[in-house]
Design an enzyme around this catalytic site. Structure first.
Site, PDB file in Angstrom:
ATOM      1  N   CYS A  54      15.545   8.964  78.489  1.00 18.13           N
ATOM      2  CA  CYS A  54      14.747   8.354  79.552  1.00 18.13           C
ATOM      3  C   CYS A  54      15.697   7.824  80.629  1.00 18.13           C
ATOM      4  CB  CYS A  54      13.875   7.229  78.994  1.00 18.13           C
ATOM      5  SG  CYS A  54      12.691   7.834  77.772  1.00 18.13           S
TER       6      CYS A  54
ATOM      7  N   CYS B 244      19.904   8.059  70.958  1.00 14.38           N
ATOM      8  CA  CYS B 244      18.540   8.579  71.118  1.00 14.38           C
ATOM      9  C   CYS B 244      18.603   9.874  71.914  1.00 14.38           C
ATOM     10  CB  CYS B 244      17.679   7.567  71.882  1.00 14.38           C
ATOM     11  SG  CYS B 244      15.942   8.058  72.059  1.00 14.38           S
TER      12      CYS B 244
ATOM     13  N   CYS C   3      15.127  -4.782  76.181  1.00 10.91           N
ATOM     14  CA  CYS C   3      14.674  -3.394  76.064  1.00 10.91           C
ATOM     15  C   CYS C   3      15.569  -2.460  76.854  1.00 10.91           C
ATOM     16  CB  CYS C   3      13.276  -3.232  76.627  1.00 10.91           C
ATOM     17  SG  CYS C   3      12.043  -4.089  75.707  1.00 10.91           S
TER      18      CYS C   3
HETATM   19  N1  SAH Z   1      11.919   5.420  71.810  1.00 13.87           N
HETATM   20  C1  SAH Z   1      10.853   4.468  71.706  1.00 13.87           C
HETATM   21  C2  SAH Z   1      11.294   3.077  71.296  1.00 13.87           C
HETATM   22  C3  SAH Z   1      12.534   2.474  71.913  1.00 13.87           C
HETATM   23  S1  SAH Z   1      12.522   1.789  73.507  1.00 13.87           S
HETATM   24  C4  SAH Z   1      10.074   4.427  73.005  1.00 13.87           C
HETATM   25  O1  SAH Z   1      10.533   4.988  73.983  1.00 13.87           O
HETATM   26  O2  SAH Z   1       9.000   3.866  73.011  1.00 13.87           O
HETATM   27  C5  SAH Z   1      11.422   0.422  73.541  1.00 13.87           C
HETATM   28  C6  SAH Z   1      10.814   0.205  74.938  1.00 13.87           C
HETATM   29  O3  SAH Z   1      11.802  -0.245  75.865  1.00 13.87           O
HETATM   30  C7  SAH Z   1      10.251   1.490  75.514  1.00 13.87           C
HETATM   31  O4  SAH Z   1       9.000   1.289  76.091  1.00 13.87           O
HETATM   32  C8  SAH Z   1      11.283   1.826  76.564  1.00 13.87           C
HETATM   33  O5  SAH Z   1      10.808   2.673  77.530  1.00 13.87           O
HETATM   34  C9  SAH Z   1      11.657   0.459  77.084  1.00 13.87           C
HETATM   35  N2  SAH Z   1      12.880   0.460  77.884  1.00 13.87           N
HETATM   36  C10 SAH Z   1      13.911   1.319  77.822  1.00 13.87           C
HETATM   37  N3  SAH Z   1      14.848   1.013  78.744  1.00 13.87           N
HETATM   38  C11 SAH Z   1      14.403  -0.070  79.414  1.00 13.87           C
HETATM   39  C12 SAH Z   1      14.932  -0.871  80.464  1.00 13.87           C
HETATM   40  N4  SAH Z   1      16.119  -0.616  80.997  1.00 13.87           N
HETATM   41  N5  SAH Z   1      14.191  -1.912  80.895  1.00 13.87           N
HETATM   42  C13 SAH Z   1      13.006  -2.192  80.330  1.00 13.87           C
HETATM   43  N6  SAH Z   1      12.467  -1.487  79.320  1.00 13.87           N
HETATM   44  C14 SAH Z   1      13.150  -0.433  78.866  1.00 13.87           C
END
Ligand code: SAH
Length: 382
Positions: free
Chosen positions: A141, A137, A360
């Site tokens: 983030c 990706c 997630c």
């Molecule tokens: N790129 C898209 C979809 C993939 S992530 C998006 O960002 O929405 C799906 C969800 O999981 C997103 O809300 C993301 O922020 C969350 N996520 C990512 N890393 C995480 C983590 N370590 N703990 C909990 N949620 C997380």
């Protein structure tokens, strides 16, 4: 459906095309990447009746059959042509882990050897497939492991749909309703065309007939793509990964915020055409002592005023190398209570499959980072 090595219907070599001979053979046509009208056109162009496309689509997508020899209602002549000129590319299961809570994570290998992860969450009452749209990706983030990989490549529609075919077959749900969340690896709106094509393919009645109401697309909020989505005839439910209530903090956690700041995203949400009774989900990953204060909760409620919203709090799934911690349950409950007092619908996402790293933000496949996340972001921001 075969999910072993033989799932490429012609031999096992994961090469995209048949070897080009001296006269250059035309490439093999991947039937699993075609929408029904394109499948019809392909058959007509080869001298076959259009209606066979529906039969073929049903075999591949509804029944999960990838071996042309088993497609018994097709004529011998058609089957011979399909075996000669076409293939049905299906991701190969190379890992299958089950969590103690019933969550199941499949590691799938694609035709070029790249790997993605797809997750089955047997929630009651709905069964849910969590599907990837990219290898890696580009969004980077700060709390997400997949973001560490950078973008390796986009998935094709056939690969996105292929995950659903494989999961549905592996879980015995080809004939049962299930939900799909585009919350696996990748940013679906950064791979817009293939994601939308995949939704159309999944919706086709000869296939799995997945209603868009059963699909949720989760995005960091790429505003021009959200506007495009608003005009789509097949519109999935929308989830926005918000995670912060000030631009300063959100840019630090979700770098695309620099280009598409909170006000723009929320304005797009305000005008987003929603079906009756449907709402936009705002996901909020909770990071201890970063974005989990009562003041954050109050700001969040103010930001969402006037939007048909529900909030999904996601206590961080910690991972090595992620410089944040999960807040205490009390802290999460306090945050949720403040939102509820302000008449927002709040849910706290149960963390599923953490013991198999299927939760997630925990989806990452070792090996191969084509570009760093920073390089990818630079490309995206141009
Ligand atoms: N790129 C898209 C979809 C993939 S992530 C998006 O960002 O929405 C799906 C969800 O999981 C997103 O809300 C993301 O922020 C969350 N996520 C990512 N890393 C995480 C983590 N370590 N703990 C909990 N949620 C997380």
């Amino acid at each position: 459906m075969e999910t072993g090595r033989g799932c490429y219907n012609r031999g096992s070599a994961p090469t995209p095309f048949r070897q080009a001979g001296p006269a250059m053979h035309s490439p093999m046509l991947d039937l699993a990447d075609l929408e029904l009208p394109d499948l019809e056109a392909a058959l007509v162009a080869r001298g076959f009746e259009r209606f066979h496309a529906r039969q073929l689509y049903r075999w591949i997508h509804r029944r999960g059959v990838t071996d042309v020899a088993q497609m018994t209602d097709l004529s011998r002549r058609l089957r011979a042509m399909l075996e000669q000129d076409c293939l049905i590319r299906t991701p190969r299961v190379v890992g299958d882990e089950r969590s103690t809570d019933g969550t199941r994570k499949l590691v799938l290998e694609l035709v070029d050897g790249r790997r993605i992860e797809s997750v089955f969450i047997p929630d009651t009452p709905a069964m849910t497939f969590c599907i990837s749209t990219q290898v890696g990706c580009a969004m980077a983030c700060g709390f997400c492991l997949t973001g560490r990989m950078g973008l390796v490549r986009h998935l094709t529609a056939g690969e996105i749909v292929g995950q659903v075919r494989v999961l549905a077959a592996a879980t015995g749900l080809l004939d049962s309703p299930f939900n799909i969340v585009l919350m696996g690896m990748g940013e679906p709106l950064h791979n817009y065309d293939q994601t939308m094509k995949a939704l159309r393919m999944l919706h086709a009645e000869q296939g799995l007939a997945v209603s868009p109401r059963r699909v949720t697309l989760s995005t960091v909020g790429i505003v021009p793509a959200m506007r495009r989505l608003a005009d789509e005839p097949l519109m999935p439910n929308l989830a926005i990964s918000l995670h912060a209530t000030t631009d300063e903090q959100r840019t630090a956690l979700v770098p695309p915020n620099r280009k598409y700041p909170l006000a723009e995203i929320l304005e797009t949400c305000r005008t987003f055409p929603l079906k009756k009774r449907s709402r936009i989900t705002f996901e909020y990953v909770m990071l201890a002592d970063v974005n989990d204060t009562p003041e954050d909760a109050r700001r969040l409620a103010r930001l969402l005023a006037g939007i048909k919203a529900k909030v999904n709090l996601i206590p961080l799934n910690p991972a090595p190398g992620i410089p944040y911690a999960r807040p205490s349950d009390e802290r999460v409950d306090r945050f949720a209570a403040i939102l509820a007092e302000r008449h927002l619908t709040v849910s706290v996402r149960k963390s599923r499959g953490r013991d198999i790293r299927a939760a997630c933000g925990q989806l990452i496949v070792e090996g191969g980072t084509a570009k760093t996340a920073a390089q990818q972001m630079a490309l995206l921001m141009r």
